[in-house]
Design a protein around this motif. Structure first.
Motif, mmCIF file in Angstrom:
data_model
loop_
_atom_site.group_PDB
_atom_site.id
_atom_site.type_symbol
_atom_site.label_atom_id
_atom_site.label_comp_id
_atom_site.label_asym_id
_atom_site.label_seq_id
_atom_site.Cartn_x
_atom_site.Cartn_y
_atom_site.Cartn_z
ATOM 1 N N ARG A 240 -34.365 -59.895 -39.891
ATOM 2 C CA ARG A 240 -34.943 -60.911 -40.766
ATOM 3 C C ARG A 240 -34.562 -62.274 -40.235
ATOM 4 O O ARG A 240 -33.385 -62.617 -40.177
ATOM 5 N N TYR B 189 -35.701 -66.521 -40.335
ATOM 6 C CA TYR B 189 -36.424 -67.540 -41.089
ATOM 7 C C TYR B 189 -36.438 -68.847 -40.309
ATOM 8 O O TYR B 189 -35.467 -69.180 -39.618
ATOM 9 N N LEU C 201 -40.044 -60.516 -40.061
ATOM 10 C CA LEU C 201 -39.349 -59.347 -40.585
ATOM 11 C C LEU C 201 -39.273 -58.159 -39.631
ATOM 12 O O LEU C 201 -38.641 -57.156 -39.959
ATOM 13 N N VAL D 202 -30.451 -63.299 -41.352
ATOM 14 C CA VAL D 202 -29.692 -62.467 -42.279
ATOM 15 C C VAL D 202 -29.031 -61.366 -41.470
ATOM 16 O O VAL D 202 -29.702 -60.612 -40.760
ATOM 17 N N GLY E 100 -25.975 -57.743 -45.114
ATOM 18 C CA GLY E 100 -26.603 -57.933 -46.422
ATOM 19 C C GLY E 100 -27.352 -59.216 -46.592
ATOM 20 O O GLY E 100 -28.284 -59.491 -45.853
ATOM 21 N N ASN E 101 -26.962 -60.009 -47.584
ATOM 22 C CA ASN E 101 -27.813 -61.081 -48.058
ATOM 23 C C ASN E 101 -27.542 -62.470 -47.494
ATOM 24 O O ASN E 101 -28.319 -63.368 -47.747
ATOM 25 N N LYS E 102 -26.477 -62.643 -46.766
ATOM 26 C CA LYS E 102 -26.101 -63.991 -46.375
ATOM 27 C C LYS E 102 -26.994 -64.514 -45.261
ATOM 28 O O LYS E 102 -27.243 -63.842 -44.263
ATOM 29 N N LEU E 103 -27.428 -65.761 -45.436
ATOM 30 C CA LEU E 103 -28.299 -66.419 -44.471
ATOM 31 C C LEU E 103 -27.436 -67.356 -43.627
ATOM 32 O O LEU E 103 -26.818 -68.282 -44.158
ATOM 33 N N THR E 104 -27.403 -67.101 -42.316
ATOM 34 C CA THR E 104 -26.614 -67.931 -41.397
ATOM 35 C C THR E 104 -27.556 -68.799 -40.581
ATOM 36 O O THR E 104 -28.512 -68.294 -39.977
ATOM 37 N N PHE E 105 -27.263 -70.093 -40.543
ATOM 38 C CA PHE E 105 -28.153 -71.062 -39.912
ATOM 39 C C PHE E 105 -27.729 -71.426 -38.497
ATOM 40 O O PHE E 105 -26.529 -71.451 -38.177
#
Lengths: 112, 111
Positions: free
Chosen positions: B31, B33, B50, B92, B96-101
């Protein structure tokens, strides 16, 4: 439709004062909630995330804390602000499963 | 620990020309973004990718994902001034859910 509200938009606080930033989400249930901070000219750093009421995970040791008293409410707090706490604070929500992450409008905090 | 790197950090573009921003990440993820940020503003979602080989296009922007190479690209076609902004990729992790930039790419389109 889902919306996310963040307030205040800007805040100037003296060193040593307390902080409370609030974020609420509408139109969804049991969202994952996040607090990010962006220092001037920098990328985004994840501070806290929550997958449910009362469940808080901290990513970076610091003098900030987070709480989730209700399903769609996420609060970022500090008892005593430091100069290094200045930055742009963004709240975000997601519902997982490949969905998007939606960000609030942000709070620009300046500690003086 | 998941690390996300973007390059270049700064891109000065001429109107009408094509450019590419690269986003590499360090661990398995399916995933990715892309976001746009205007000065003083929040993040605007551009694309969600995705699966391996995913390609999304919106106007002059096209994003693609190669999960095997752990690489995403954001291609800008015939740049225009309105595209001036900072672009972030975010991933991601498998946990799990954490979004790392990534660190962001500041784009300035000059006439």
């Amino acid at each position: 439709s889902q919306t996310i509200h963040q307030w205040p938009a800007t805040l100037v606080q003296p060193v040593g004062s307390p902080l409370s930033l609030e974020c609420t989400v509408e139109g969804t249930s049991n969202p994952n909630l996040y607090w990010y901070r962006q220092a001037a000219g920098r990328g985004l750093q994840l501070l806290f995330y929550s997958v449910g009421i009362g469940q808080i995970s901290s990513e970076v040791p610091q003098n900030l804390s987070a709480s989730r008293p209700q399903d769609r409410q996420f609060i970022l707090s500090s008892k005593k602000l430091l100069l290094s706490d200045s930055g742009f604070y963004l709240c975000a929500w997601s519902v997982g499963g490949g969905g998007g992450y939606t960000f609030g409008s942000g709070t620009r905090l300046t500690v003086v | 620990e998941l690390k996300v790197e973007q390059n270049p950090l700064f891109l000065s573009m001429q109107e009408g020309k094509n450019y590419t921003i690269y986003c590499n990440y360090s661990t398995t993820s399916d995933r990715l973004y892309w976001y746009r940020q205007d000065p003083g503003k929040s993040l605007e979602s551009l694309f969600v990718l995705l699966s391996n080989g995913a390609v999304k296009q919106e106007g002059r922007l096209m994003a693609s994902l190669d999960t095997k190479a752990r690489l995403s690209t954001l291609h800008i076609t015939a740049a225009v001034h309105d595209l001036s902004a900072t672009y972030f990729c975010a991933v991601v992790g498998a946990a799990g859910n954490k979004l790392t930039f990534g660190g962001g790419t500041r784009v300035l389109v000059k006439p």
